[in-house]
Motif scaffolding. Sequence first.
Motif, PDB file in Angstrom:
ATOM      1  N   ASN A 177       0.840  -1.200   0.000  1.00 46.12           N
ATOM      2  CA  ASN A 177       0.000   0.000   0.000  1.00 46.12           C
ATOM      3  C   ASN A 177       0.876   1.251   0.000  1.00 46.12           C
ATOM      4  N   LEU A 178       0.637   2.090  -0.960  1.00 51.95           N
ATOM      5  CA  LEU A 178       1.325   3.385  -1.042  1.00 51.95           C
ATOM      6  C   LEU A 178       0.354   4.459  -0.561  1.00 51.95           C
ATOM      7  N   GLU A 179       0.759   5.228   0.447  1.00 44.42           N
ATOM      8  CA  GLU A 179      -0.129   6.251   0.995  1.00 44.42           C
ATOM      9  C   GLU A 179       0.275   7.624   0.482  1.00 44.42           C
ATOM     10  N   ILE A 180      -0.694   8.312  -0.104  1.00 42.56           N
ATOM     11  CA  ILE A 180      -0.496   9.686  -0.577  1.00 42.56           C
ATOM     12  C   ILE A 180      -1.284  10.617   0.337  1.00 42.56           C
ATOM     13  N   GLU A 181      -0.634  11.667   0.803  1.00 47.86           N
ATOM     14  CA  GLU A 181      -1.304  12.635   1.681  1.00 47.86           C
ATOM     15  C   GLU A 181      -1.268  14.017   1.037  1.00 47.86           C
ATOM     16  N   ASN A 182      -2.423  14.668   1.017  1.00 47.37           N
ATOM     17  CA  ASN A 182      -2.524  16.045   0.531  1.00 47.37           C
ATOM     18  C   ASN A 182      -2.629  16.959   1.746  1.00 47.37           C
ATOM     19  N   LYS A 183      -1.550  17.660   2.065  1.00 43.11           N
ATOM     20  CA  LYS A 183      -1.543  18.551   3.221  1.00 43.11           C
ATOM     21  C   LYS A 183      -1.972  19.961   2.857  1.00 43.11           C
ATOM     22  N   GLY A 184      -2.394  20.140   1.623  1.00 43.70           N
ATOM     23  CA  GLY A 184      -2.791  21.470   1.158  1.00 43.70           C
ATOM     24  C   GLY A 184      -4.243  21.784   1.429  1.00 43.70           C
ATOM     25  N   SER A 185      -4.693  22.898   0.862  1.00 41.14           N
ATOM     26  CA  SER A 185      -6.044  23.402   1.138  1.00 41.14           C
ATOM     27  C   SER A 185      -7.005  23.226  -0.024  1.00 41.14           C
ATOM     28  N   ILE A 186      -6.557  22.588  -1.108  1.00 42.47           N
ATOM     29  CA  ILE A 186      -7.452  22.329  -2.244  1.00 42.47           C
ATOM     30  C   ILE A 186      -7.269  20.889  -2.701  1.00 42.47           C
ATOM     31  N   GLU A 187      -8.257  20.408  -3.459  1.00 40.81           N
ATOM     32  CA  GLU A 187      -8.198  19.052  -4.001  1.00 40.81           C
ATOM     33  C   GLU A 187      -7.000  18.904  -4.938  1.00 40.81           C
ATOM     34  N   MET A 188      -6.387  17.723  -4.935  1.00 42.14           N
ATOM     35  CA  MET A 188      -5.193  17.491  -5.743  1.00 42.14           C
ATOM     36  C   MET A 188      -5.404  16.287  -6.651  1.00 42.14           C
ATOM     37  N   ASN A 189      -5.014  16.432  -7.903  1.00 42.04           N
ATOM     38  CA  ASN A 189      -4.988  15.307  -8.830  1.00 42.04           C
ATOM     39  C   ASN A 189      -3.615  14.655  -8.782  1.00 42.04           C
ATOM     40  N   TYR A 190      -3.570  13.324  -8.919  1.00 38.24           N
ATOM     41  CA  TYR A 190      -2.277  12.649  -8.940  1.00 38.24           C
ATOM     42  C   TYR A 190      -2.236  11.659 -10.104  1.00 38.24           C
ATOM     43  N   ALA A 191      -1.040  11.350 -10.508  1.00 41.48           N
ATOM     44  CA  ALA A 191      -0.829  10.344 -11.542  1.00 41.48           C
ATOM     45  C   ALA A 191       0.412   9.543 -11.190  1.00 41.48           C
ATOM     46  N   ILE A 192       0.340   8.237 -11.356  1.00 41.57           N
ATOM     47  CA  ILE A 192       1.454   7.351 -11.042  1.00 41.57           C
ATOM     48  C   ILE A 192       1.889   6.642 -12.319  1.00 41.57           C
ATOM     49  N   THR A 193       3.164   6.613 -12.545  1.00 36.38           N
ATOM     50  CA  THR A 193       3.709   5.899 -13.702  1.00 36.38           C
ATOM     51  C   THR A 193       4.757   4.898 -13.233  1.00 36.38           C
ATOM     52  N   SER A 194       5.006   3.913 -14.032  1.00 39.23           N
ATOM     53  CA  SER A 194       5.988   2.887 -13.694  1.00 39.23           C
ATOM     54  C   SER A 194       6.795   2.536 -14.944  1.00 39.23           C
ATOM     55  N   ASP A 195       8.080   2.238 -14.735  1.00 40.46           N
ATOM     56  CA  ASP A 195       8.923   1.851 -15.869  1.00 40.46           C
ATOM     57  C   ASP A 195       9.025   0.331 -16.015  1.00 40.46           C
ATOM     58  N   VAL A 196       8.170  -0.385 -15.267  1.00 43.81           N
ATOM     59  CA  VAL A 196       8.091  -1.845 -15.425  1.00 43.81           C
ATOM     60  C   VAL A 196       6.646  -2.232 -15.711  1.00 43.81           C
ATOM     61  N   ASP A 197       6.444  -3.374 -16.354  1.00 50.24           N
ATOM     62  CA  ASP A 197       5.092  -3.759 -16.749  1.00 50.24           C
ATOM     63  C   ASP A 197       4.491  -4.834 -15.861  1.00 50.24           C
ATOM     64  N   TRP A 198       5.163  -5.189 -14.756  1.00 51.67           N
ATOM     65  CA  TRP A 198       4.644  -6.240 -13.897  1.00 51.67           C
ATOM     66  C   TRP A 198       3.972  -5.706 -12.622  1.00 51.67           C
ATOM     67  N   LEU A 199       3.798  -4.383 -12.540  1.00 55.36           N
ATOM     68  CA  LEU A 199       3.075  -3.789 -11.417  1.00 55.36           C
ATOM     69  C   LEU A 199       1.666  -3.399 -11.852  1.00 55.36           C
ATOM     70  N   THR A 200       0.713  -3.626 -10.951  1.00 55.87           N
ATOM     71  CA  THR A 200      -0.679  -3.277 -11.222  1.00 55.87           C
ATOM     72  C   THR A 200      -1.144  -2.270 -10.170  1.00 55.87           C
ATOM     73  N   PHE A 201      -1.726  -1.143 -10.635  1.00 58.33           N
ATOM     74  CA  PHE A 201      -2.213  -0.120  -9.708  1.00 58.33           C
ATOM     75  C   PHE A 201      -3.133   0.846 -10.456  1.00 58.33           C
ATOM     76  N   VAL A 202      -3.909   1.583  -9.675  1.00 58.39           N
ATOM     77  CA  VAL A 202      -4.744   2.647 -10.253  1.00 58.39           C
ATOM     78  C   VAL A 202      -3.839   3.835 -10.518  1.00 58.39           C
ATOM     79  N   SER A 203      -3.686   4.212 -11.780  1.00 57.74           N
ATOM     80  CA  SER A 203      -2.630   5.153 -12.157  1.00 57.74           C
ATOM     81  C   SER A 203      -2.947   6.613 -11.876  1.00 57.74           C
ATOM     82  N   SER A 204      -4.198   6.962 -11.635  1.00 59.51           N
ATOM     83  CA  SER A 204      -4.531   8.372 -11.408  1.00 59.51           C
ATOM     84  C   SER A 204      -5.762   8.486 -10.517  1.00 59.51           C
ATOM     85  N   GLY A 205      -5.940   9.679  -9.954  1.00 57.30           N
ATOM     86  CA  GLY A 205      -7.098   9.909  -9.105  1.00 57.30           C
ATOM     87  C   GLY A 205      -7.020  11.264  -8.437  1.00 57.30           C
TER      88      GLY A 205
END
Length: 204
Positions: free
Chosen positions: A162-190
């Motif tokens: 589990n990778l935890e992302i925290e937004n310590k700011g005052s507005i909603e934040m968009n994120y995107a995750i990329t990987s240089d390998v093809d054997w990882l599975t994850f939700v890439s954005s949100g």
Amino acid sequence: VQQSISTQNDGKFNFKSIPLGAYELTFEKTDYESQTKDITLSGAETVSADIVMVLSVGNINGKVIDQKTNEGISGVQVIITGTDNAKQNKITDNTGRFSVIGVKKGEYLIEMTKDDYLTKDDKIKVEGGKTTEGNYVLVKKEANLSILLDKLDFKTSIDNINLEIENKGSIEMNYAITSDVDWLTFVSSGKVDANSKKNIAIKA
């Protein structure tokens, strides 16, 4: 018995043929505090009744600036609320300044709002016959990304982290995750709400 008269252009007034006795004079004018003065007529003389009128209203001059740039912010809505809940609305000009003329003396709540900035509340005290100056700083809404795990270590017996992302700011934040390998599975954005955390499952 009551008599009333208005002062002349020079502020003078004159009551004539008043019976002898004690009297109370009341002085009233819009935007001034009422004043009273006691006089006694005891003979055939003219009694002077000088009075100093004090303004019951003042003015507010203010400037709203950006916390980081120290530059004035235009288009800020400024709401001034008195103890009687009466409100006045002003908008800052191109230099971030605003002014309110003819405000009754007393304490006021000032609320300043603008899109992309955090709302700020402050208090100000207005004195009669004076101009009260106020400088106010607004903080811009920003996202502040914090990743609590900076290295993914897949051991022999682990296939899920589990990778935890925290937004310590005052507005909603968009994120995107990329990987240089093809054997990882994850939700890439949100999205992560302000002052919130989000867990992202990464599977091998």
